[in-house]
Design a protein around this motif. Structure first.
Motif, PDB file in Angstrom:
ATOM      1  N   UNK A  80       7.401 -11.515 -15.947  1.00 14.47           N
ATOM      2  CA  UNK A  80       6.810 -10.858 -17.121  1.00 14.47           C
ATOM      3  C   UNK A  80       5.560 -10.091 -16.725  1.00 14.47           C
ATOM      4  N   UNK A  81       4.774 -10.710 -15.828  1.00 14.96           N
ATOM      5  CA  UNK A  81       3.578 -10.016 -15.313  1.00 14.96           C
ATOM      6  C   UNK A  81       3.994  -8.777 -14.531  1.00 14.96           C
ATOM      7  N   UNK A  82       5.054  -8.880 -13.750  1.00 12.79           N
ATOM      8  CA  UNK A  82       5.536  -7.728 -12.982  1.00 12.79           C
ATOM      9  C   UNK A  82       5.910  -6.574 -13.910  1.00 12.79           C
ATOM     10  N   UNK A  83       6.646  -6.906 -14.984  1.00 13.30           N
ATOM     11  CA  UNK A  83       7.013  -5.864 -15.938  1.00 13.30           C
ATOM     12  C   UNK A  83       5.771  -5.220 -16.550  1.00 13.30           C
ATOM     13  N   UNK A  84       4.781  -6.042 -16.870  1.00 12.95           N
ATOM     14  CA  UNK A  84       3.537  -5.517 -17.463  1.00 12.95           C
ATOM     15  C   UNK A  84       2.823  -4.580 -16.497  1.00 12.95           C
ATOM     16  N   UNK A  85       2.718  -4.992 -15.237  1.00 14.36           N
ATOM     17  CA  UNK A  85       2.001  -4.196 -14.233  1.00 14.36           C
ATOM     18  C   UNK A  85       2.711  -2.878 -13.964  1.00 14.36           C
ATOM     19  N   UNK A  86       4.042  -2.926 -13.823  1.00  8.76           N
ATOM     20  CA  UNK A  86       4.790  -1.733 -13.442  1.00  8.76           C
ATOM     21  C   UNK A  86       5.118  -0.826 -14.627  1.00  8.76           C
ATOM     22  N   UNK A  87       5.409  -1.426 -15.768  1.00  8.04           N
ATOM     23  CA  UNK A  87       5.839  -0.625 -16.919  1.00  8.04           C
ATOM     24  C   UNK A  87       4.677  -0.218 -17.829  1.00  8.04           C
ATOM     25  N   UNK A  88       3.826  -1.169 -18.172  1.00  6.90           N
ATOM     26  CA  UNK A  88       2.755  -0.872 -19.115  1.00  6.90           C
ATOM     27  C   UNK A  88       1.516  -0.297 -18.416  1.00  6.90           C
ATOM     28  N   UNK A  89       1.095  -0.942 -17.336  1.00  3.70           N
ATOM     29  CA  UNK A  89      -0.049  -0.407 -16.601  1.00  3.70           C
ATOM     30  C   UNK A  89       0.340   0.767 -15.714  1.00  3.70           C
ATOM     31  N   UNK A  90       1.634   0.875 -15.406  1.00  4.60           N
ATOM     32  CA  UNK A  90       2.185   1.961 -14.596  1.00  4.60           C
ATOM     33  C   UNK A  90       1.526   2.041 -13.218  1.00  4.60           C
ATOM     34  N   UNK A  91       1.300   0.861 -12.621  1.00  7.40           N
ATOM     35  CA  UNK A  91       0.759   0.823 -11.270  1.00  7.40           C
ATOM     36  C   UNK A  91       1.892   0.968 -10.263  1.00  7.40           C
ATOM     37  N   UNK A  92       1.537   1.324  -9.043  1.00  8.76           N
ATOM     38  CA  UNK A  92       2.531   1.568  -8.005  1.00  8.76           C
ATOM     39  C   UNK A  92       3.153   0.262  -7.509  1.00  8.76           C
ATOM     40  N   UNK A  93       4.359   0.389  -6.959  1.00 11.05           N
ATOM     41  CA  UNK A  93       5.059  -0.777  -6.413  1.00 11.05           C
ATOM     42  C   UNK A  93       4.261  -1.417  -5.280  1.00 11.05           C
ATOM     43  N   UNK A  94       3.602  -0.599  -4.469  1.00 11.39           N
ATOM     44  CA  UNK A  94       2.805  -1.145  -3.364  1.00 11.39           C
ATOM     45  C   UNK A  94       1.634  -1.978  -3.889  1.00 11.39           C
ATOM     46  N   UNK A  95       1.063  -1.550  -5.022  1.00 13.72           N
ATOM     47  CA  UNK A  95      -0.026  -2.310  -5.632  1.00 13.72           C
ATOM     48  C   UNK A  95       0.480  -3.664  -6.112  1.00 13.72           C
ATOM     49  N   UNK A  96       1.641  -3.661  -6.749  1.00 11.97           N
ATOM     50  CA  UNK A  96       2.236  -4.921  -7.209  1.00 11.97           C
ATOM     51  C   UNK A  96       2.545  -5.839  -6.031  1.00 11.97           C
ATOM     52  N   UNK A  97       3.147  -5.308  -5.000  1.00 10.49           N
ATOM     53  CA  UNK A  97       3.500  -6.120  -3.833  1.00 10.49           C
ATOM     54  C   UNK A  97       2.274  -6.720  -3.169  1.00 10.49           C
ATOM     55  N   UNK A  98       1.168  -6.003  -3.212  1.00  8.89           N
ATOM     56  CA  UNK A  98      -0.079  -6.537  -2.676  1.00  8.89           C
ATOM     57  C   UNK A  98      -0.547  -7.736  -3.487  1.00  8.89           C
ATOM     58  N   UNK A  99      -0.414  -7.653  -4.806  1.00 10.72           N
ATOM     59  CA  UNK A  99      -0.774  -8.784  -5.672  1.00 10.72           C
ATOM     60  C   UNK A  99       0.113  -9.998  -5.365  1.00 10.72           C
ATOM     61  N   UNK A 100       1.400  -9.745  -5.200  1.00 17.36           N
ATOM     62  CA  UNK A 100       2.348 -10.827  -4.912  1.00 17.36           C
ATOM     63  C   UNK A 100       1.999 -11.508  -3.591  1.00 17.36           C
ATOM     64  N   UNK A 101       1.657 -10.719  -2.584  1.00 22.92           N
ATOM     65  CA  UNK A 101       1.307 -11.273  -1.268  1.00 22.92           C
ATOM     66  C   UNK A 101       0.143 -12.251  -1.375  1.00 22.92           C
ATOM     67  N   UNK A 102      -0.882 -11.873  -2.113  1.00 17.23           N
ATOM     68  CA  UNK A 102      -2.049 -12.744  -2.288  1.00 17.23           C
ATOM     69  C   UNK A 102      -1.695 -14.006  -3.067  1.00 17.23           C
TER      70      UNK A 102
END
Length: 327
Positions: free
Chosen positions: A55-77
């Motif tokens: 759900x957080x992923x959908x929010x980050x990518x769809x609503x905040x419209x951040x890049x996939x690399x930004x999301x993947x960086x969050x996941x790594x941490x």
């Protein structure tokens, strides 16, 4: 509720940092990612499941419209944090909720500065430097009033990025004693390195004058050899810190403010990393191109990493196509 269920993210972070010798910048990045997650949910670490992560992923990518690399960086941490919590018994999860949450990031065209853009940047800064000289050539200004001042200092920053291809974090960690003007080299210490490796780079003739000026002026205002070289605070009359004792190190904010102002006035994006991409790309356009030399300059441990920095040369591609279709 058990004590483990009441474990907060801040407590989990403190346990993680206590057990891992991380740099200040790394700690800052972990705290930043956790803060963004806590803006999305108020749940405790032991209450996080894979559904919430998605759900957080959908929010980050769809609503905040951040890049996939930004999301993947969050996941790594977050994945590293949860792996530690599970291994140490602080978390009750059987499977890490951040597993399989990454998304495929498309390969974008590398962001470089064209020759015209680089010229525009230097023309703008030359105008600021000329105005400063007409005003008496004062070394000190209040950089909080204008992020591009003092121009002579920021021109030294630009020259260093242009002729060494170093990262902004490496720039911030250069000490005065790391610069050898006599033998014309500078050392990049482990503290600023992404791969925890020291590196020695040459000081070429185009870089030498401004770098020598910065070293001299820093020593003139009382800087010690072990202190940070690129520190605009020494020349900030608004703080007068140098008259009251030790000058605080320059953090990331003045650099960001400078490049933000520069981008706004030039009307295109200018950033430290674009200089790094540009240097690597231009070196590979040279008739004497040497990818091993580029790899060493960038401080990479593998050629694969170096190739990621090199933009496709559209001019060379045009020449090949011209020759092909002429036949």
């Amino acid at each position: 509720m058990t004590c483990e269920q009441l474990l907060t993210f801040n407590e989990l972070l403190e346990h993680y940092f206590f057990n891992h010798a991380v740099r200040n910048d790394t700690e800052w990045s972990y705290r930043k990612v956790v803060r963004t997650f806590l803006r999305f949910t108020a749940k405790m670490p032991n209450e996080i499941d894979n559904k919430l992560v998605l759900e957080w992923r959908r929010y980050v990518l769809k609503e905040q419209q951040l890049q996939a690399t930004t999301w993947n960086n969050k996941v790594t941490h977050m994945r590293a944090l949860f792996n530690f919590g599970m291994k140490s018994g602080l978390l009750q999860h059987q499977d890490n909720p951040f597993n399989k949450a990454v998304v495929r990031a498309g390969r974008k065209k590398k962001k470089i500065l064209t020759e015209g853009q680089t010229s525009a940047v230097y023309r703008l800064m030359a105008q600021y430097e000329e105005r400063e000289q007409l005003q008496g050539g004062s070394l000190a200004v209040n950089w909080r009033v204008h992020a591009c001042k003092p121009a002579w200092f920021w021109l030294t920053v630009l020259d260093t990025l242009s002729y060494t291809a170093i990262r902004q974090n490496q720039l911030r960690h250069i000490r005065i004693c790391d610069v050898n003007l006599e033998e014309r080299w500078l050392d990049l210490i482990i503290a600023g390195a992404k791969n925890h490796r020291e590196l020695r780079l040459p000081i070429i003739s185009e870089l030498y004058p401004r770098l020598e000026k910065l070293v001299s002026r820093s020593l003139e205002v009382g800087a010690e050899p072990e202190e940070q070289l690129f520190n605009v605070n020494r020349f900030d009359v608004g703080r007068r810190a140098k008259q009251q004792g030790e000058v605080a190190d320059m953090g990331i904010y003045p650099i960001r403010a400078f490049f933000r102002r520069l981008s706004r006035e030039c009307r295109f994006v200018v950033s430290p990393h674009r200089f790094r991409h540009t240097v690597a790309t231009n070196m590979m356009k040279s008739p004497d191109r040497n990818i091993q030399a580029v790899k060493r300059l960038l401080g990479h441990s593998s050629l694969r990493s170096t190739l990621e920095y090199i933009d496709e040369d559209v001019e060379s591609l045009r020449d090949i196509l011209e020759q092909e279709f002429k036949r």
